[in-house]
Design an enzyme around this catalytic site. Structure first.
Site, PDB file in Angstrom:
ATOM      1  N   GLU A 158      40.408  39.424  32.557  1.00  0.00           N
ATOM      2  CA  GLU A 158      41.425  40.443  32.841  1.00  0.00           C
ATOM      3  C   GLU A 158      42.838  39.869  32.733  1.00  0.00           C
ATOM      4  O   GLU A 158      43.659  39.974  33.656  1.00  0.00           O
ATOM      5  CB  GLU A 158      41.184  41.081  34.208  1.00  0.00           C
ATOM      6  CG  GLU A 158      39.907  41.899  34.230  1.00  0.00           C
ATOM      7  CD  GLU A 158      39.734  42.767  35.472  1.00  0.00           C
ATOM      8  OE1 GLU A 158      40.389  42.501  36.485  1.00  0.00           O
ATOM      9  OE2 GLU A 158      38.937  43.717  35.410  1.00  0.00           O
ATOM     10  N   GLU A 172      32.116  44.289  32.342  1.00  0.00           N
ATOM     11  CA  GLU A 172      32.101  44.703  33.756  1.00  0.00           C
ATOM     12  C   GLU A 172      32.125  46.215  33.794  1.00  0.00           C
ATOM     13  O   GLU A 172      32.913  46.847  33.066  1.00  0.00           O
ATOM     14  CB  GLU A 172      33.340  44.208  34.523  1.00  0.00           C
ATOM     15  CG  GLU A 172      33.360  42.749  34.816  1.00  0.00           C
ATOM     16  CD  GLU A 172      34.543  42.341  35.695  1.00  0.00           C
ATOM     17  OE1 GLU A 172      35.008  43.163  36.505  1.00  0.00           O
ATOM     18  OE2 GLU A 172      34.993  41.193  35.542  1.00  0.00           O
TER      19      GLU A 172
HETATM   20  C1  BG6 Z   1      37.543  43.067  38.182  1.00  0.00           C
HETATM   21  C2  BG6 Z   1      37.343  41.601  38.354  1.00  0.00           C
HETATM   22  O1  BG6 Z   1      38.878  43.332  38.445  1.00  0.00           O
HETATM   23  O2  BG6 Z   1      36.932  43.969  39.035  1.00  0.00           O
HETATM   24  C3  BG6 Z   1      36.233  41.226  39.316  1.00  0.00           C
HETATM   25  O3  BG6 Z   1      37.190  40.925  37.138  1.00  0.00           O
HETATM   26  C4  BG6 Z   1      36.181  42.205  40.448  1.00  0.00           C
HETATM   27  O4  BG6 Z   1      36.449  39.906  39.733  1.00  0.00           O
HETATM   28  C5  BG6 Z   1      35.883  43.588  39.881  1.00  0.00           C
HETATM   29  O5  BG6 Z   1      35.275  41.870  41.444  1.00  0.00           O
HETATM   30  C6  BG6 Z   1      35.709  44.674  40.920  1.00  0.00           C
HETATM   31  O6  BG6 Z   1      36.789  44.684  41.792  1.00  0.00           O
HETATM   32  P1  BG6 Z   1      36.560  44.607  43.351  1.00  0.00           P
HETATM   33  O7  BG6 Z   1      37.914  44.571  43.937  1.00  0.00           O
HETATM   34  O8  BG6 Z   1      35.795  45.817  43.713  1.00  0.00           O
HETATM   35  O9  BG6 Z   1      35.797  43.346  43.601  1.00  0.00           O
END
Ligand code: BG6
Length: 488
Positions: free
Chosen positions: A199, A386
């Site tokens: 990111e 993700e």
């Molecule tokens: C992304 C990141 O921003 O979102 C992860 O690459 C992160 O590290 C994921 O865990 C989800 O966000 P959160 O705040 O729900 O953990």
């Protein structure tokens, strides 16, 4: 079949959120080790000792700067959830066995830089750190699972940050180069897929619209050094092993204008330019886009860019475009009180969508929109690395966990990916976020759970670390076995 037999179904985690073992086997610290837990409405705090020796706590943010003369510190009376994570460090064999049982083809994980170079400045790497990842990658290979490795997932060695600021010094390029050279050589033959910076666009994307010129200057300079570091990594990775495939990783958000007012349309365009295309263009096309000059001018930004940097950007374009996708965001220039609460969620409420308990817009169609737009722009293979639903899970008395909301979320997103593939997009992988519960990056919570596998660990630090299968575990197993055909 929309997803062919080579499609990489899998899941993703990050070292600092799952490994724990923060001070074990010679590991140095990272920012997450001095960051407390927060909640959906209260920020995580960074702890440090100021120049007068006083304990201080301030909200964590992408533009946090350690005050002059201060040093980061861990306080005994605070809880730091990343210190333990879910103890993947000692549970990785059991965890990989569960991923294998689900039929995973790919597992995305990151290397903690400070396990390899504890302060970032050593001449030789930490052997125990190298051994740990060798064991993990070997375990994955033996399970028939392809590792996808993030080289940096928000975890610059803390010693570097304390000494040189957060990527505010050109020296970072050399530190990163030393680190990537080590790991490319060390894991040659074991790892083929790499991502340079997780990111990368967060630095600019999460700056508030009213940030000062100084904050913009720092964010764009930070990014430039990371772009060059990434481009040099691509060149080194290809040289060490021509089989290596190296990707960028962008926080993918689909932006929509809230109204048809031309001002909103232009504002929306600037969100795409600044937040999404700026980084993708440099990393995929090897040069700054035309609109970059306009963005810099708006904030009087003057960057340290050398001719050699431009040459490196040109020669270090990525092989794959990868991104995270959780939500879309509606934006407007009109005063609007109906903003969306929750962590890391900006923008205004979109009346056509529903929202998660953390205020993230649920929008599977936004994923298809993003996939098709980005593929048209770069024509490189894409990976969704993700995607997932952070939600509260309940463990029933018999130990079962009925997470139908998560199954529903995945079902709709997979359907949209299938349509994008049908429309010609070269999508090659899908690694869902937090396939095993882990510490939330944004809030530091455990209760914001993403996994197919439940981990008995709680926000107050208690828990046995026992792993349990949720209903979604069996569902995803079926999805993988049927190549995405059986989504019921
Ligand atoms: C992304 C990141 O921003 O979102 C992860 O690459 C992160 O590290 C994921 O865990 C989800 O966000 P959160 O705040 O729900 O953990």
């Amino acid at each position: 079949m929309k997803f062919n037999e080579n499609f990489y179904w899998g899941g993703a985690v990050a070292a600092n959120q799952c490994e724990g073992a923060w001070n074990v086997d010679g590991r140095g610290m990272a920012r997450t080790d001095v960051t407390t837990g927060g909640t959906v409405n209260t920020p995580r705090m960074i702890t440090f000792i100021d120049k007068d020796g006083n304990k201080q706590k301030v909200p964590n943010s992408h533009s946090f700067k350690l005050p002059e003369g201060a040093h980061f510190a861990v306080f005994d009376d605070e809880l730091y959830p990343n210190h333990d994570g879910i103890d993947f460090y000692h549970h990785y064999k059991e965890d990989i066995a569960l991923l294998k049982e689900m039929g995973f083809k790919m597992f995305r994980l990151s290397i903690s830089w400070s396990r390899i170079y504890p302060t970032g400045e050593e001449d030789t790497p930490n052997q125990a750190g190298l051994d740990f990842y060798r064991n993990v990658f070997t375990e994955l290979r033996n399970a028939g699972i392809e590792p996808l490795v993030s080289i940096w997932h928000f975890d610059t060695p803390l010693a570097l940050e304390e000494k040189y600021g957060d990527w505010q010094d050109r020296k970072y390029i050399a530190f990163y180069e030393k680190y990537v050279t080590t790991i490319f050589n060390e894991y040659k033959g074991l790892v083929k897929y790499w991502l340079t910076f997780n990111e990368i666009n967060n630095t600019i994307n999460f700056l508030p619209d009213d940030a000062s010129d100084e904050q913009y200057q720092e964010a764009y300079q930070h990014l430039h050094y990371q772009f060059v570091a990434s481009a040099r990594a691509v060149q080194i990775g290809h040289k060490v092993d021509p089989e290596n495939k190296i990707g960028c990783m962008i926080c993918g958000i689909t932006y929509y204008p809230l109204t048809s007012d031309p001002q909103d349309i232009l504002f929306n365009r600037s969100k795409w330019e600044k937040g999404i295309f700026y980084c993708g263009d440099v990393q995929c096309k090897g040069k700054y886009p035309t609109f970059a000059k306009r963005l810099w001018k708006e904030h009087n930004v003057q960057l340290d860019i050398t001719d050699q940097d431009l040459e490196d950007l040109k020669n270090g374009t990525v092989d794959i475009y990868t991104f995270s996708y959780y939500m879309s965001q509606a934006v407007t220039t009109h005063p609007n009180d109906d903003t969306v609460g929750g962590n890391m969620s900006f923008g205004v409420r979109n009346p056509y969508l529903t929202y998660s308990d953390w205020g993230w817009a649920l929008d599977p169609q936004g994923l298809r929109y993003y996939l098709e737009m980005i593929y048209d722009r770069y024509e490189k293979p894409l990976m969704v690395v993700e995607n997932g639903l952070g939600a509260y899970d309940t463990v029933e008395e018999d130990g079962s966990i009925h997470d139908n909301y998560r199954i529903e979320y995945y079902r709709e997103h997979i359907k949209e990916m299938a349509k994008a593939i049908e429309n010609g997009v070269d999508l090659i992988a899908y690694t869902t976020w937090g396939c095993i519960d882990l510490v939330s990056a944004g809030t530091g919570e455990m209760r914001k759970r993403y996994g197919f596998i439940y981990v008995d660990k709680h926000d107050d630090g208690t828990g046995t670390m026992k792993r349990m299968k949720k209903d979604s575990f069996y569902w995803y197993k079926k999805v993988i076995a049927s190549q995405g055909e059986d989504l019921d």
